[in-house]
Design a protein around this motif. Structure first.
Motif: not given
Length: 98
Positions: A93-98, A37-41
């Protein structure tokens, strides 16, 4: 009525890569990865950033694929090196990529 159906198909096509990546990860490797989810964004944001700089589309796409791959490597590093639960890895990973 037909406009809403067309809009529904357009939205579905936008999220098709996300759906395929999540289902392939879960069905084949039995790894529930929430980091997708985060990588997609992150990929969409990086594509927009590079396009805004005036870089050609093909090169922007390559940069976006590399950035998405780095996000996947980050998830794998959390899972393999730090021995974290797969769901926790995806959340980090989602938190880091946001």
């Amino acid at each position: 009525m037909t406009d809403s159906i067309i809009i529904g198909f357009e939205e579905g096509i936008k999220y098709l890569p996300f759906l395929l990546s999540v289902s392939i990860l879960f069905r084949i490797s039995h790894f529930p990865d929430l980091g997708v989810q985060g990588i997609y964004i992150l990929g969409v944001a990086s594509l927009h950033f590079f396009l805004h700089l005036g870089i050609p589309e093909i090169i922007c796409l390559l940069f976006t694929l590399i950035i998405g791959g780095v996000g996947g490597v980050l998830t794998a590093t959390f899972f393999i090196k730090f021995k974290l639960n797969s769901i926790i890895c995806g959340i980090l990973t989602s938190l880091i990529t946001f």
